[in-house]
Write an enzyme that holds these catalytic residues in place. Structure first.
Site, PDB file in Angstrom:
ATOM      1  N   LYS A  59      40.718-108.520  38.593  1.00 53.80           N
ATOM      2  CA  LYS A  59      42.180-108.039  38.163  1.00 53.80           C
ATOM      3  C   LYS A  59      42.716-107.307  39.614  1.00 53.80           C
ATOM      4  O   LYS A  59      43.745-107.563  40.318  1.00 53.80           O
ATOM      5  CB  LYS A  59      42.410-107.377  37.169  1.00 53.80           C
ATOM      6  CG  LYS A  59      42.490-107.909  35.775  1.00 53.80           C
ATOM      7  CD  LYS A  59      42.515-107.077  34.739  1.00 53.80           C
ATOM      8  CE  LYS A  59      42.293-107.980  33.180  1.00 53.80           C
ATOM      9  NZ  LYS A  59      42.035-107.171  31.949  1.00 53.80           N
ATOM     10  N   GLN A 103      41.540-101.313  29.745  1.00 52.78           N
ATOM     11  CA  GLN A 103      40.602-102.432  29.566  1.00 52.78           C
ATOM     12  C   GLN A 103      40.066-102.280  28.168  1.00 52.78           C
ATOM     13  O   GLN A 103      39.329-101.258  27.844  1.00 52.78           O
ATOM     14  CB  GLN A 103      39.538-102.449  30.710  1.00 52.78           C
ATOM     15  CG  GLN A 103      38.554-103.606  30.720  1.00 52.78           C
ATOM     16  CD  GLN A 103      39.362-104.942  30.910  1.00 52.78           C
ATOM     17  OE1 GLN A 103      40.114-105.023  31.809  1.00 52.78           O
ATOM     18  NE2 GLN A 103      38.905-105.918  29.943  1.00 52.78           N
ATOM     19  N   ASP A 126      50.196-105.287  29.350  1.00 48.89           N
ATOM     20  CA  ASP A 126      49.508-105.989  28.286  1.00 48.89           C
ATOM     21  C   ASP A 126      50.328-106.298  27.050  1.00 48.89           C
ATOM     22  O   ASP A 126      50.062-107.358  26.398  1.00 48.89           O
ATOM     23  CB  ASP A 126      48.156-105.236  27.930  1.00 48.89           C
ATOM     24  CG  ASP A 126      46.939-106.001  28.488  1.00 48.89           C
ATOM     25  OD1 ASP A 126      47.133-107.122  29.234  1.00 48.89           O
ATOM     26  OD2 ASP A 126      45.913-105.225  28.593  1.00 48.89           O
TER      27      ASP A 126
END
Ligand code: NAP
Length: 289
Positions: A59, A103, A126
């Site tokens: 990422k 994460q 997200d």
């Protein structure tokens, strides 16, 4: 090729991701040339799970290549719930941060849902904050989860029509199954959402014009579960005897599916691309067009 057999297009997710990332890079460069600061993604990593470290590396690299800033915040696996939530709240209040990614999975006993709720929904790249999930359900604009967005991108780029077709989604997680089902519904597909208690999953899958497998169960979907000509998106990432396999029996699906995403190099590269897309979207909303 005989009978039901057809040429299956194996989706090259890497090539598609490369094309989209170049478009994003150009848009970022144009914004910076107009005097904006580059979009900034804050990544929160708790602990040192090897898979998470590898995802975060990918990422970070993708962000840098797109001209975005990526700032990592590492906490030890022993961090308390209050410490993680305080960091997320601090990043939410930081005017220099556009997007926040926590994460997952978090080390036990941390409660991921509560950490996500501590986040400013406008920075939730997200798309997992209940406010963004609710906005998707209500058909309102908002940040959408990255993998479902990537799946829709794959289908769109391959000319798969969703209007009125029967789409079957296997898996009902908040991360993939539920949001992709809602996005397909938004595009006017008739959606069936399956899970581990679904009776006769094979029969339901055989009705699918579009089949999305997101169960995390290796080779669950057999070749003869696929209606000839169906578009098949395999989201599953499973490791069996050291080999990555999807939720779909890839070899069995070849010659039946119209398009098919491989477990490796299929949806995965699009997921990261949509994270960049969401970060740019959050940046645009915060800094103006
Ligand atoms: P998850 O949270 O574990 O959810 C799995 C879902 O599949 C659950 O709803 C479960 O049903 C259902 N399921 C499990 N086994 C089943 C079976 N035998 N028959 C029918 N349904 C079954 O997983 P997830 O986070 O959604 O991820 C799914 C898969 O996608 C995993 O392999 C993951 O690694 C992969 N993934 C890939 C990407 C990517 O970018 N490529 C991104 C995210 C996830 P119940 O609800 O009844 O338990």
């Amino acid at each position: 090729m005989s009978g039901n057999e057809r040429a299956t297009v194996v989706v090259d997710g890497m090539a598609l991701a490369k094309e989209l990332r170049e478009q994003l890079r150009q848009e970022v460069a144009a914004r910076v040339a107009r005097g904006h600061r580059p979009p900034c993604l804050a990544v929160v990593l708790v602990g040192d799970n090897p898979a998470s470290l590898s995802y975060i590396k990918g990422k970070r690299r993708a962000c840098e290549r797109a001209g975005m800033r990526s700032v990592e915040h590492d906490l030890p696996a022993t961090a308390s719930q209050a410490e993680v939530e305080a960091l997320v709240a601090q990043l939410s209040a930081d005017a220099a941060v556009d997007g926040i990614l926590v994460q997952l999975p978090l080390p036990k006993p941390l409660d991921a849902a509560s950490v996500i709720e501590a986040m400013d929904p406008a920075k939730d790249v997200d798309g997992l904050h209940p406010q963004n999930a609710g906005r998707l359900l209500a058909g309102l604009p908002g940040l959408r989860p990255c993998t479902p967005l990537g799946i829709l991108e794959v289908l769109g780029r391959h000319g798969v029509s969703l209007e009125g077709v029967h789409a079957v989604v296997v898996g009902r997680s908040n991360l993939v199954g539920k949001p992709v089902a809602l996005l397909l519904l938004e595009r006017n597909a008739t959606v069936t959402l399956c899970h581990s208690r679904t009776r006769d999953l094979a029969a339901v899958c055989r009705e699918a014009d579009v089949l999305v497998a997101a169960a995390g169960s290796p080779l669950l979907v057999k070749g003869d579960w696929i209606k000839p000509g169906a578009a098949v998106v395999d989201v599953g990432v499973n490791v069996v005897e050291g080999q990555q396999v999807g939720d779909v029996d890839f070899d069995g699906a070849l010659g039946r599916a119209s398009i098919l995403t491989p477990s490796r190099g299929g949806v995965g590269p699009l997921t990261i691309t949509m994270l960049l897309h969401n970060t740019l979207m959050a940046h645009r909303r915060r800094t103006g067009a």
